[in-house]
Design a protein around this motif. Sequence first.
Motif, short mmCIF file in Angstrom:
data_model
loop_
_atom_site.label_atom_id
_atom_site.label_comp_id
_atom_site.label_asym_id
_atom_site.label_seq_id
_atom_site.Cartn_x
_atom_site.Cartn_y
_atom_site.Cartn_z
N THR B 134 26.66 67.55 73.00
CA THR B 134 25.77 68.15 74.11
C THR B 134 24.44 67.36 74.08
OG1 THR B 134 25.15 69.78 72.51
CG2 THR B 134 26.67 70.39 73.99
N PHE B 218 30.98 70.35 69.51
CA PHE B 218 30.23 69.59 70.33
C PHE B 218 28.79 69.43 70.09
CE2 PHE B 218 33.17 72.19 72.79
CZ PHE B 218 34.32 70.92 72.90
N ALA B 239 39.55 71.66 75.12
CA ALA B 239 38.63 70.86 75.66
C ALA B 239 38.80 70.07 76.99
CB ALA B 239 38.02 69.68 74.74
N GLU B 240 40.09 69.53 77.01
CA GLU B 240 40.51 68.90 78.27
C GLU B 240 40.38 70.12 79.50
OE1 GLU B 240 43.03 64.98 77.04
OE2 GLU B 240 44.03 66.75 77.92
N LEU B 242 38.57 72.23 80.00
CA LEU B 242 37.25 72.73 80.41
C LEU B 242 36.85 71.69 81.63
CD1 LEU B 242 35.48 73.16 77.07
CD2 LEU B 242 36.20 74.74 78.64
N THR B 245 38.55 73.23 84.61
CA THR B 245 37.88 74.53 84.84
C THR B 245 36.41 74.20 85.59
OG1 THR B 245 38.67 75.54 82.99
CG2 THR B 245 36.87 76.52 83.99
N ARG B 249 36.09 75.14 89.27
CA ARG B 249 35.07 76.22 89.76
C ARG B 249 33.75 75.35 90.18
NH1 ARG B 249 36.08 81.14 87.98
NH2 ARG B 249 33.88 81.54 88.07
N ILE B 251 31.75 73.57 89.04
CA ILE B 251 30.40 73.30 88.09
C ILE B 251 30.11 72.14 87.95
CG2 ILE B 251 29.65 73.98 85.63
CD1 ILE B 251 32.13 75.96 85.56
N ASP B 253 28.01 69.78 86.13
CA ASP B 253 27.16 69.84 85.11
C ASP B 253 27.56 68.66 84.31
OD1 ASP B 253 25.21 71.11 82.65
OD2 ASP B 253 27.15 70.50 81.83
N ASP B 254 26.89 67.68 83.96
CA ASP B 254 26.95 66.42 83.24
C ASP B 254 28.00 66.55 81.86
OD1 ASP B 254 25.69 64.87 85.20
OD2 ASP B 254 24.00 64.65 83.81
N PHE B 255 27.43 67.49 81.25
CA PHE B 255 28.26 67.64 79.78
C PHE B 255 29.50 67.88 80.10
CE2 PHE B 255 29.65 70.58 76.65
CZ PHE B 255 29.68 69.68 75.63
N MET B 256 29.99 69.12 81.20
CA MET B 256 31.16 69.56 81.31
C MET B 256 31.98 68.68 82.06
SD MET B 256 31.61 72.89 80.53
CE MET B 256 32.78 73.74 81.75
#
Lengths: 313, 313
Positions: B134, B218, B239-240, B242, B245, B249, B251, B253-256
């Motif tokens: 993160t 993380f 993790a993969e 995610l 997902t 969805r 989302i 977000d850079d981290f995701m």
Amino acid sequence: MNIGIDMMGGDFAPLEAVKGLQTYLSTSGSPAQLFCYGNEAQLTALLTEFSLTAPEIIIVHTPQEIDMHEHPTRAFKEKQQSSIAVGFHQLATGKIDAFLSAGNTGAMLVGALYSIKAINGVQRPAIATIVPKTNGENGILLDVGLNADCKPENLNQFAILGSLYAKDIFDIPHPKVGLLNVGEEEGKGNILAQATYQLLKDNNAINFVGNVEGRDVFSDKADVIVCEGFTGNVVLKMAESLYGTAVERNIKDDFMLRFNYENYGGTPVLGVAKPVVIGHGISSAIAFSNMIKLAEKMVVSDICGDIVESFKS
Amino acid sequence: MNIGIDMMGGDFAPLEAVKGLQTYLSTSGSPAQLFCYGNEAQLTALLTEFSLTAPEIIIVHTPQEIDMHEHPTRAFKEKQQSSIAVGFHQLATGKIDAFLSAGNTGAMLVGALYSIKAINGVQRPAIATIVPKTNGENGILLDVGLNADCKPENLNQFAILGSLYAKDIFDIPHPKVGLLNVGEEEGKGNILAQATYQLLKDNNAINFVGNVEGRDVFSDKADVIVCEGFTGNVVLKMAESLYGTAVERNIKDDFMLRFNYENYGGTPVLGVAKPVVIGHGISSAIAFSNMIKLAEKMVVSDICGDIVESFKS
């Protein structure tokens, strides 16, 4: 129905526990009797502060407390007047129908395993976590930490315990059971998973759908996922950390927010003779309220009775 | 430097493999020589279609292919003229310095373990995955599936392999090594984790920081996380999923989004004598390009030489 609550357990107890009573009472149609174990003076002061005077609240004064960091077995044995020990005593003697706490997890397990005891035929009780599915439903994963080393027969029993839980608590008539594994095909996995696969395949008491992989945990491939408590614990804590990440990074997504432990309240101990729910140390009012509701549902559905029936030889 | 690429491996090969060459060549300052194993007619047609005429591209015609679903050992043995078998042959004989493929994972492992072989002293080579942190950094987790059942000494060796990888590939001078476990304190865990803890504590070749839990995967608590391949594989695939997902969805977000396997290209096989990289079956052009870059970095840093040095008794 009488639900027992350890009011002194958790990082923010007794404040959040008291607020939890308030949340529960204001959202429950026909609330249960709430046996509240803790320091009477402290509890009375807080109840007055929050103008909580419901007849359902019954304070049971317990002069001792088991700290979060105390040695579980020793503390449980030596502090017989603690909220946890008294709660388990009253659960064992039938004064209350279920007991919950956000306090010392180890002491709660000691109480569940030694005061309440495993149901006849259950080799290893297990703790389970609710798994949010991307389709909006919930699944269950077990064991998530009580049994770090398991034999195939333990996992086979977890499949039965988890199926009964999915039926009784989630109202899923024929829960799909998956074995957490490293590949889809039969024959995959470590020695434990390979041997467990055969047992699950031959188990007529469950609806076995085969192996599920890490990528399937949040899918609807299985309602009940079984694994030993080591991998299960890693999965549980990884999933929980996703909620923290979502909050920190301001990810406003319904699915991500469902990883919030508060929604589930606590972890049931499955396979012991009476309903026991263990909460997170950081439990908030909502978490306490949801733990009470889960305990209630475990009593109403008589999940312990159903487990007794299933394990009758 | 000569990098070997299986052009026929992966769900979208050879098209994505060819596009991957293009991506690599257009983004690399001083590109390596690219030995491309596959069907010459098909590859020539695609190279013409994409007007790819770089002198770095050297086609090596291989009349056979190992399918994604073939039995690895049998296919590798019987299809000696396949792109994977020829690639490993040329890697073993020094014609190329590294070999990569998005094809049949089992066949790639057979090649890595039996054509190339483990470095002297390495009991069990491992496969590793990059873990996005993160804080923006990358960590490494191993083993993620090659060794479903492990002994403590295997995990102790993974700690050394992972540390060398973090040093050579991520330029982390003293990588923090954590043991994946169910609790922070020494003494926690299953029998394997408990025994491994002692070995890691006594291992002067690594910077052991203790246990890390699922919630720490993380975080920046450790740069290198070791576990057996069963739990590691579950963590990797969770993790993969995610990333899927996040995309599904919407989302943003850079981290995701860093869970996208394309960013890493492929999984190195650590502990074998030459650089081998295994890609995802669904590998895209970007993934192929990043696999080439990873293979290059493994050659330049001489990670295999460093492993040889570390395991000299």
